[in-house]
Design a protein around this motif. Structure first.
Motif, PDB file in Angstrom:
ATOM      1  N   PRO A  50      16.034  -8.274   3.361  1.00 31.32           N
ATOM      2  CA  PRO A  50      15.344  -7.020   2.840  1.00 31.32           C
ATOM      3  C   PRO A  50      13.800  -7.245   2.995  1.00 31.32           C
ATOM      4  O   PRO A  50      13.139  -6.423   3.426  1.00 31.32           O
ATOM      5  CB  PRO A  50      15.748  -6.709   1.717  1.00 31.32           C
ATOM      6  N   GLU A  51      13.247  -8.282   2.696  1.00 31.02           N
ATOM      7  CA  GLU A  51      12.020  -8.584   2.687  1.00 31.02           C
ATOM      8  C   GLU A  51      11.231  -8.564   3.949  1.00 31.02           C
ATOM      9  O   GLU A  51      10.133  -7.827   4.470  1.00 31.02           O
ATOM     10  CB  GLU A  51      11.603 -10.007   1.832  1.00 31.02           C
ATOM     11  N   ARG A  54      11.199  -5.173   5.341  1.00 29.50           N
ATOM     12  CA  ARG A  54      10.160  -4.320   4.821  1.00 29.50           C
ATOM     13  C   ARG A  54       8.942  -4.757   5.621  1.00 29.50           C
ATOM     14  O   ARG A  54       8.076  -3.867   5.722  1.00 29.50           O
ATOM     15  CB  ARG A  54      10.081  -4.477   3.339  1.00 29.50           C
ATOM     16  N   LEU A  58      11.030  -2.461  10.114  1.00 25.49           N
ATOM     17  CA  LEU A  58      11.206  -0.793  10.103  1.00 25.49           C
ATOM     18  C   LEU A  58      10.194  -0.692  11.339  1.00 25.49           C
ATOM     19  O   LEU A  58      10.440   0.468  12.226  1.00 25.49           O
ATOM     20  CB  LEU A  58      10.610  -0.157   8.689  1.00 25.49           C
ATOM     21  N   PHE A  93      18.528  -2.849   1.072  1.00 24.99           N
ATOM     22  CA  PHE A  93      17.583  -2.013   2.005  1.00 24.99           C
ATOM     23  C   PHE A  93      18.529  -1.068   2.470  1.00 24.99           C
ATOM     24  O   PHE A  93      19.289  -1.244   3.434  1.00 24.99           O
ATOM     25  CB  PHE A  93      17.183  -3.131   3.150  1.00 24.99           C
ATOM     26  N   GLU A  96      14.652   2.945   2.483  1.00 27.05           N
ATOM     27  CA  GLU A  96      13.476   2.815   3.163  1.00 27.05           C
ATOM     28  C   GLU A  96      13.586   3.302   4.793  1.00 27.05           C
ATOM     29  O   GLU A  96      12.712   3.891   5.197  1.00 27.05           O
ATOM     30  CB  GLU A  96      13.311   1.262   3.590  1.00 27.05           C
ATOM     31  N   SER A 100      12.358   6.725   8.537  1.00 27.79           N
ATOM     32  CA  SER A 100      12.619   6.419  10.163  1.00 27.79           C
ATOM     33  C   SER A 100      13.172   7.439  10.977  1.00 27.79           C
ATOM     34  O   SER A 100      13.660   8.501  10.506  1.00 27.79           O
ATOM     35  CB  SER A 100      13.740   5.354  10.189  1.00 27.79           C
ATOM     36  N   LYS A 121      18.874   9.431  -1.665  1.00 29.74           N
ATOM     37  CA  LYS A 121      17.566   8.772  -1.179  1.00 29.74           C
ATOM     38  C   LYS A 121      17.325   9.065   0.311  1.00 29.74           C
ATOM     39  O   LYS A 121      16.192   8.532   0.937  1.00 29.74           O
ATOM     40  CB  LYS A 121      17.302   7.625  -1.805  1.00 29.74           C
TER      41      LYS A 121
END
Length: 198
Positions: A50-51, A54, A58, A93, A96, A100, A121
């Motif tokens: 996930p880092e 991010r 994306l 993730f 986020e 998109s 979300k």
């Protein structure tokens, strides 16, 4: 792809991601030109890393979808159940993706018993809701599938749900895969009738 390839060329991993995205973008456009109605991208590494997702995942997804005007989906994968046996109860993730350009997000809820509250979300996105546990050779009852669909309904409206398996069926024997798909259809019909009766 950038997380699976050996990098002997790029000094900057983000540059590699964007070059892969350009190739995926061309392929997506070719698929639509050939007559596809929806193109889905399979993405296991946004969840697993996930880092990095991010940092530039994306941006890579946005580049892969640049100039694409037809319906696209992304499957955020936990990995094939036959290979990855332990699932977290939540995505590392997922929210986020709300900003998109992808219109549909395919998630796995059955095997992980996912907390479906995360779906609130993702406003405005179609949710491809995984409802078949592909780690279990037992064929779900239609009522089990219906219960998995109902878990999502407090968080996303029924008109934004597409019922689906969790992931691919390729590791299941044909009769088991067929039985699970039949249960999925029957379970969706149970919920559909419930919603009509309201």
């Amino acid at each position: 792809m950038s997380q699976q390839a050996q990098n002997d060329f790029y000094k900057d991993e983000q540059e590699m991601v964007l070059d892969y995205a350009a190739a995926v973008n061309a392929e997506i456009k070719d698929l639509f030109a050939a007559g596809a109605d929806i193109v889905q991208i399979d993405e296991p590494y946004m969840q697993a890393r996930p880092e990095k997702a991010r940092q530039y995942g994306l941006r890579g997804l946005d580049a892969a979808l640049a100039g694409v005007t037809r319906t696209t989906a992304i499957h955020i994968c936990f990995g094939y159940a036959a290979i990855i046996h332990v699932r977290p109860s939540g995505y590392s993730f997922l929210p986020e993706l709300a900003a998109s350009p992808v219109q549909q997000i395919s998630i796995e809820t059955a095997q992980s018993n996912l907390d479906c509250s995360v779906l609130q979300k993702l406003p405005g996105k179609m949710i491809i809701l995984g409802t078949l546990d592909l780690s279990d050779m037992a064929i779900e009852s239609p009522e089990t599938v219906a219960a998995r669909i109902r878990r999502a309904l407090p968080y996303v409206s029924a008109d934004r749900i597409v019922v689906a398996p969790d992931c691919g069926l390729k590791y299941l024997p044909r009769d088991v895969a067929f039985g699970k798909m039949r249960a999925m259809v029957d379970g969706a019909n149970i919920v559909r009738q419930e919603l009509k009766a309201r």
